[in-house]
Design an enzyme around this catalytic site. Structure first.
Site, PDB file in Angstrom:
ATOM      1  N   ARG A 197       0.814  -1.213   0.000  1.00 42.50           N
ATOM      2  CA  ARG A 197       0.000   0.000   0.000  1.00 42.50           C
ATOM      3  C   ARG A 197       0.852   1.269   0.000  1.00 42.50           C
ATOM      4  O   ARG A 197       0.352   2.350  -0.320  1.00 42.50           O
ATOM      5  CB  ARG A 197      -0.920   0.017   1.227  1.00 42.50           C
TER       6      ARG A 197
ATOM      7  N   ILE B 149      -9.782   4.807  -3.759  1.00 41.93           N
ATOM      8  CA  ILE B 149     -10.493   3.555  -4.005  1.00 41.93           C
ATOM      9  C   ILE B 149      -9.524   2.381  -4.150  1.00 41.93           C
ATOM     10  O   ILE B 149      -9.768   1.293  -3.628  1.00 41.93           O
ATOM     11  CB  ILE B 149     -11.363   3.676  -5.276  1.00 41.93           C
ATOM     12  N   PHE B 150      -8.404   2.598  -4.864  1.00 41.88           N
ATOM     13  CA  PHE B 150      -7.389   1.564  -5.071  1.00 41.88           C
ATOM     14  C   PHE B 150      -6.992   0.880  -3.775  1.00 41.88           C
ATOM     15  O   PHE B 150      -6.829   1.527  -2.737  1.00 41.88           O
ATOM     16  CB  PHE B 150      -6.125   2.209  -5.647  1.00 41.88           C
ATOM     17  N   GLU B 151      -6.787  -0.434  -3.837  1.00 45.41           N
ATOM     18  CA  GLU B 151      -6.182  -1.219  -2.749  1.00 45.41           C
ATOM     19  C   GLU B 151      -6.843  -0.967  -1.388  1.00 45.41           C
ATOM     20  O   GLU B 151      -6.190  -0.829  -0.366  1.00 45.41           O
ATOM     21  CB  GLU B 151      -4.675  -0.947  -2.682  1.00 45.41           C
ATOM     22  N   GLY B 152      -8.153  -0.896  -1.423  1.00 44.36           N
ATOM     23  CA  GLY B 152      -8.920  -0.652  -0.206  1.00 44.36           C
ATOM     24  C   GLY B 152      -9.456   0.768  -0.195  1.00 44.36           C
ATOM     25  O   GLY B 152      -8.696   1.714   0.004  1.00 44.36           O
TER      26      GLY B 152
END
Length: 655
Positions: A305, A434-437
């Site tokens: 992340r 929004i990406f990766e959670g």
């Protein structure tokens, strides 16, 4: 070989149990952020600020110099935006530089960069073209290299990592058309084919899995050579089953890239829809044991992340540069607009927030490199904080630029002005929330980790499935824990006016550190009170949990900003200016924190739920009258029934 199972139908409780089983259960190393949520300000875990070894710095700086030259001379960002594709020759050049192997160990042909320098490289490449930053990070942060590094066998590392370091692009495939942050409903199947034997040892040496399913939003999937695929193995004799990770060759028969997706931003990324139909994958390509797929994914994301904050820091630095140059050149009412308070406050916010984002990123990255601390919360907080703040920074730049901020770079250039892509940066940054959670999921994930100590000792008290005997035992354990913990939340160093005096260097940061210490205890008290009040319903109070997490994120950022300022001062590297930026960021953050505390108990959460019930029940459809809906026809969610592909394969490997 049995038929592929249908999409699992699960209850909310079952979905939570799957997520709980996938998270790391133990805390074998200290965590600064975990302690912060428990009311313990462990400054000793982050100060003095950790620093990388000299040889890592030299290796990293040498690569950054090469990468900078490449980005300045070989990358045409406007072309990538206009044609929505990174030219093959640019990707080939990145391969020759070794950029695909930045995080891969040198013994496998990689560059062996630290997390700190990997993120600096992503920020640099992403500033030249965000699509390039995404290509590199999706390949290395969550693609094949990282899960193999953490969980792969020696044979898998030797087989795949040299390819990933120099030639092969990889992608990570988890999401499905009807499965996002709820993996319990994952439908892609991996059916064991033991070739006539059910003996586990023989299956491991020569068996195969047969994959069927559809994956959505496969970043890099259109050009990838190797895939990490999450699929569900049915439980059977000799097979534990569960969601499992596999390395899949994209050129395997039955793999079809059915569509290249297009988005409001990041127009150059190669993101698609991938279908698997009777794809045979050797058992030797399975990463870890059956059922470990989600745990592998979550562990990979602990550091993976951090690639998103890197892109956010890059955007913040660029926004600051443009805001400075434009606000000095543009005049209104007899003076540069920077000297008008309404604009100047925005510039101050951009500068201070960019300093804090970089402080959070560098501190989290260096902690990941040292591996002395558990950074699962720090990495998640870094992603949450940076993605939210960078969006605000870019929005403020667009406002400062006025009409020119809304105008495209191509249009500006066509009429003779500098081609500043402010609106593009805003579009490109939006996906980071929004990406990766998503922000909402990150709130829940971090909140779960933040209350882990409470659930460990008192969780059985609020679990309806536990027996009276279990509850009685939990009550005893909770009594012992809280008898020791609660008194420590009453007073601490934050009430000592001389505490943290070493941070008084002309500009005095010690009041901010005392504030962090006091507020950490207040945060822990608020969390305890809420758990006592709502007990088993606590997990449904997502508004409250989100605010708790946001307070923790601000406190973490304040801590990082202060220790980074002191590090720069000790090195003689713009220390005075760093102290000024840390001071103004902390003052801005304190205002936000005080507002969040007020909204813990004074909010519209209950009223919002009533309105939502009315909206879904059709009570307000009259409010939708008077418009024309330009949406096209079709289902809300595309059909993902397993079966052979009916579309042309748009996969295009870069060779």
């Amino acid at each position: 070989m049995s038929a592929a199972p249908t999409k699992p139908s699960v209850t909310e409780r079952e979905a939570r149990q799957v997520a709980e089983a996938a998270r790391e259960q133990d805390w074998r190393k200290p965590s600064f952020a975990k302690e912060l949520f428990l009311g313990r300000f462990r400054l000793d875990l982050v100060h003095p600020h950790p620093t990388p070894p000299a040889e890592d710095v030299q290796r990293g700086e040498e690569f950054l110099a090469k990468l900078r030259d490449f980005c300045e001379t070989k990358v045409d960002a406007a072309l990538i935006e206009r044609e929505a594709q990174i030219p093959d020759e640019v990707i080939d050049g990145l391969k020759e530089l070794g950029a695909l192997g930045m995080k891969i160990d040198t013994k496998y042909g990689g560059l062996g960069l630290t997390q700190v320098y990997y993120n600096k490289a992503l920020a640099l490449a992403g500033s030249a073209s965000p699509a390039i930053g995404v290509l590199l990070s999706a390949h290395q942060s969550i693609g094949v290299p990282q899960p193999l590094k953490l969980f792969g066998t020696q044979e898998q590392k030797e087989r795949f990592l040299p390819r990933c370091a120099r030639t092969d692009i990889s992608a990570f495939l988890l999401t499905e058309p009807d499965v996002g942050s709820d993996p319990a409903r994952l439908a892609t199947s991996a059916i064991p084919d033991d070739g006539g034997t059910s003996r586990s040892s023989e299956f491991e040496s020569g068996g195969e899995y047969v994959l069927d399913g559809v994956k959505l939003w496969t970043t890099n999937g259109v050009v990838a050579d190797l895939l990490v695929v999450m699929a569900r193995v049915p439980k059977s004799e000799g097979h534990k089953g569960g969601i499992t990770a596999f390395v899949v060759e994209t050129n395997s028969p039955g793999v079809t890239v059915e569509n290249r997706n297009a988005f409001m931003g990041l127009r150059g990324i190669e993101n698609g829809v991938t279908r698997f139909h009777q794809v045979r994958v050797p058992a030797a390509h399975r990463i870890g044991p059956e059922g470990a797929g989600l745990k592998i994914a979550l562990t990979t994301l602990n550091t993976g992340r951090l690639s998103l904050p890197a892109s956010c820091v890059a955007a913040g630095k660029w926004c600051l540069k443009i805001a400075r140059e434009w606000s000095a050149a543009r005049e209104q009412w007899g003076k540069p607009i920077a000297h008008h308070e309404a604009v100047g406050s925005k510039i101050s916010f951009i500068a201070a927030t960019t300093f804090a984002m970089e402080a959070v990123l560098d501190l989290s990255s260096q902690m990941a490199d040292e591996d002395r601390n558990d950074i699962r919360i720090e990495g998640a907080l870094a992603k949450l904080f940076a993605s939210e703040q960078a969006w605000l920074v870019a929005d403020e730049l667009v406002q400062i630029r006025g009409g020119r901020g809304f105008e495209t770079a191509a249009s500006l250039a066509a009429r003779g002005e500098r081609a500043v892509p402010a609106e593009q940066v805003l579009r490109d940054l939006r996906i980071n929330r929004i990406f990766e959670g998503s922000t909402e999921i990150m709130h829940l994930l971090i909140a779960r980790e933040a209350v882990d100590a409470h659930l460990s000792v008192a969780g059985d008290l609020i679990d309806p499935d536990k027996s009276l005997q279990d509850k009685a035992k939990a009550a005893g354990n909770a009594g012992v824990f809280y008898a020791k913990w609660l008194p420590k939340l009453v007073a601490g160093p934050g009430q000592n006016p001389r505490a943290y005096a070493e941070f008084n260097r002309g500009v005095d940061l010690s009041p901010h550190l005392r504030y962090i210490e006091r507020t950490s205890r207040k945060l822990a008290r608020s969390t305890f009170y809420a758990m006592s009040r709502w007990q088993g319903r606590m997990e449904t109070k997502q508004g409250f949990l989100g605010r708790i997490v946001d307070i923790g994120a601000e406190l973490f950022a304040m801590s990082a900003a202060c220790v980074r300022a002191e590090l720069l001062r000790s090195k003689g590297d713009h220390g005075r200016e760093a102290y000024q930026l840390a001071d103004v960021f902390c003052r801005q953050a304190r205002i936000r924190i005080d507002e969040l505390f007020g909204r813990l108990w004074t909010n519209t959460d209950d009223l919002d739920r009533k309105v939502v019930k009315g909206v879904l029940g059709g009570a307000y459809t009259w409010l939708e009258e008077g418009i024309v809906d330009p949406s096209g026809e079709g289902p809300w969610i595309a059909d993902a029934t397993p079966g052979p592909s009916q579309k042309e394969n748009v996969h295009r490997p870069i060779r």
